[in-house]
Motif scaffolding. Sequence first.
Motif, PDB file in Angstrom:
ATOM      1  N   CYS A 194     -75.322  42.497 -14.980  1.00 14.44           N
ATOM      2  CA  CYS A 194     -74.441  41.364 -15.230  1.00 14.44           C
ATOM      3  C   CYS A 194     -75.228  40.065 -15.048  1.00 14.44           C
ATOM      4  CB  CYS A 194     -73.274  41.386 -14.249  1.00 14.44           C
ATOM      5  SG  CYS A 194     -72.263  39.895 -14.352  1.00 14.44           S
ATOM      6  N   CYS A 220     -73.886  38.444 -11.586  1.00 14.62           N
ATOM      7  CA  CYS A 220     -73.675  39.102 -10.302  1.00 14.62           C
ATOM      8  C   CYS A 220     -74.840  39.931  -9.786  1.00 14.62           C
ATOM      9  CB  CYS A 220     -72.460  40.013 -10.358  1.00 14.62           C
ATOM     10  SG  CYS A 220     -70.975  39.119 -10.780  1.00 14.62           S
ATOM     11  N   CYS A 232     -67.100  40.775 -11.507  1.00 14.11           N
ATOM     12  CA  CYS A 232     -66.498  39.536 -11.993  1.00 14.11           C
ATOM     13  C   CYS A 232     -65.707  39.722 -13.278  1.00 14.11           C
ATOM     14  CB  CYS A 232     -67.566  38.474 -12.215  1.00 14.11           C
ATOM     15  SG  CYS A 232     -68.614  38.820 -13.638  1.00 14.11           S
TER      16      CYS A 232
END
Length: 742
Positions: free
Chosen positions: A456, A459, A476
């Motif tokens: 990601c 993240c 998220c």
Amino acid sequence: MFANIIVDITHEKLDKIFQYRVPSHMEGELSIGMEVLVPFGKGNRMTKGYVVDFTENCDYDLSKVKEIAEISRKGMAIEGKLVALAAWMKENYGGTMIQALKTVLPIKQKEQAKVKKKVRLLLNEEEGKTKLDFYLHKNQKARARLLAALLDEPVLDYELINKKLNITLNVVRALEEQGVLSIESEQVYRNPIQNRKQQEKDICYTVEQKNAIECFWGDYQRQQYGTYLIHGVTGSGKTEVYMEMIARVAAKGRQAIVLIPEIALTFQTVMRFYRRFGDRVSIMNSRLSAGERYDQMMRAKAGEIDVMIGPRSALFTPFPNLGLIVIDEEHENTYKSEQIPRYHTRETAIARAKLEQASVILGSATPSVEAMYRAKHGEYKLLELHNRSGNQEMAKVHVVDLREELREGNRSILSRKLQQMIADRLQKKEQIMLFLNRRGYAGFISCRECGFVVKCPHCDVSLSYHRNGKMVCHYCGYEQERVQICPECGSRHIGEFKAGTQQIEEVVKKHFPEARVLRMDLDTTRSKDGHEKILAAFANEEADILVGTQMIVKGHDFPNVTLVGILAADMSLYSNDYRAGERTFQLLTQAAGRAGRGAKKGEALIQTYSPKHYAIVTAAAQDYEAFYEEEIHYRELMGYPPVDNLLAILVSCEKEALLETGCKYLKEFAVRIRGAEEVAIIGPASPGIGKINDVYRKVLYLKTEKYDTLIKMKNKLEQYIEVNPGFNPMRIQFDFNPMHIS
Ligand code: ADP
Ligand code: ZN
Ligand code: ZN
């Protein structure tokens, strides 16, 4: 002021809390967990109760609310302390008081008939015959029938007596009272030693062991109770240290609880405690029935035992004078409860120890980042055991880069080096363990050629591949299309990583047709004791190679194992989780620690696509300190626990639209109550499994440095949810510092 009181917990069902008025002279004197006497029921009979909470308002007709009659002067009872602990758990982890009480208090089960009881004759033959004549003379037929049967066979199953001889429990109890027989519940580990302490082998503690014991004991004798973290490599003698500490605490008339994850609670381990403490030890495990568990708890309460060994739930053993709680393999995930209240055993043990004026010992070869962080900040005392007690060397660890294997044309799951080493051990008649790291496997996408994993962008956790064809961040909510070509090297060999133990067993058999192979995974251990049987067979050298998942990392010592192969170290590394590095380091270190436990030197080999990753480099070097430094730096950078604290709010609902709205309101409310505090509010995101049995799930995260802020926000959220009927169709759970991002 009013008090919420549960009445007569040992007899009544735990389904109601009653409100009583606190007389003004008791204010300031009364606290949670205290035992009181209250008028109860129609006859206003004086009944024992425990204070679980205080409120300023009363929910009932004021004229009907009764007053607390008196505070029992006995001080805080055993149950009182557990009630106080439940109140602490409710505050710290969320949920209702009833849920917390059910976790903490031994609950009497109705279906007592299920308990497997044995009846044992206590009289010798002559005494027995005299008694039998007496019963016959008095025409007490049932008693005579039972005694006659016992004179034939001195130990009988209660069930047999009940069904075949048609004798009720009352008759058995009557004979027990007369000292004719004893009723015993069957225990799994008890029989081999028959209540006798065996000769202990003489142990001369190493300097490090001595230091650890004396540091603890010096504090203890000054009544400076606290928490200690023993960081000691496997085989460094931690268990010996625990036993010595327990023996000293027991000599002072105090009791100890030893928590060991169920998978490590093997016969070998348990027998070591029996040898030292004889029948003053009791074992709790999941194979006991609810009734047997309750009996064990009552034995502890009655002071019949000094040491309770068991998994997580043994923490709530109602000892009258608890002095020590040991948590072995402190880093294990199973210490976090996944049921409400979602408590962590480490924190809860420390809370209980404070109530009891007791100490806590945490032990591990690979301490959790949390525990080490607290130790470094002075909350716990750190005790180190650097050397193995027998001076065995640690295994030498090799790392093989699987990308290179592929480049050289080897597509087998076994690298060439591992094949060579296996052949060598087979020829020397030494044993081999092959370990497949499957924990955390969550369908991440990786490149077989360069090892690249799709992460990601927000993240730093890997994206998970969902069946809908998208790659999703569970933290998220970020989503993107599944990649077909490696963004790093352009290879088309990018996809879901798949390999199972069964597949590996086949490959091994193909390469080494002469080898005897055992496999241990969820499939082969499903039967009762399956786990223990496979380990025993391997210990007896009935096989050359044991293939398994993380299950094989714990428990037995195998002195003839000189090679441990870790087949795909990366599998837990890229699970979608901030703890992935920690978990990988722990698994690799523990697995490597299995090699060379006997006289022969051991070696371990780690196969990986990411040989430069710090978790793998530091595990190969068996360098916990180096790992910790890297890991804590990462947590600081990203604001993950233990540096910051995280509260997950799990919301589920059958109606997707309602769920969306609910999450929106919760988030708005959280933003409102956050005020000036620095709290990040993240999500709502879809957890790994977005729908279970047609129930949709979402998760919101609150993140901040201060744990207290999270507790306050949780309390406000709980109230908000309670007063808004809109949330009724939803199930909302709180999870503090979750073990994984779900
Ligand atoms: P750990 O719990 O750290 O893995 P153990 O306590 O199980 O370590 O010790 C490993 C082995 O070494 C056990 O067989 C134990 O009896 C033995 N041992 C531990 N300490 C000593 C000592 N001081 N002297 C002799 N043997 C010891
Ligand atoms: Zn690539
Ligand atoms: Zn993300």
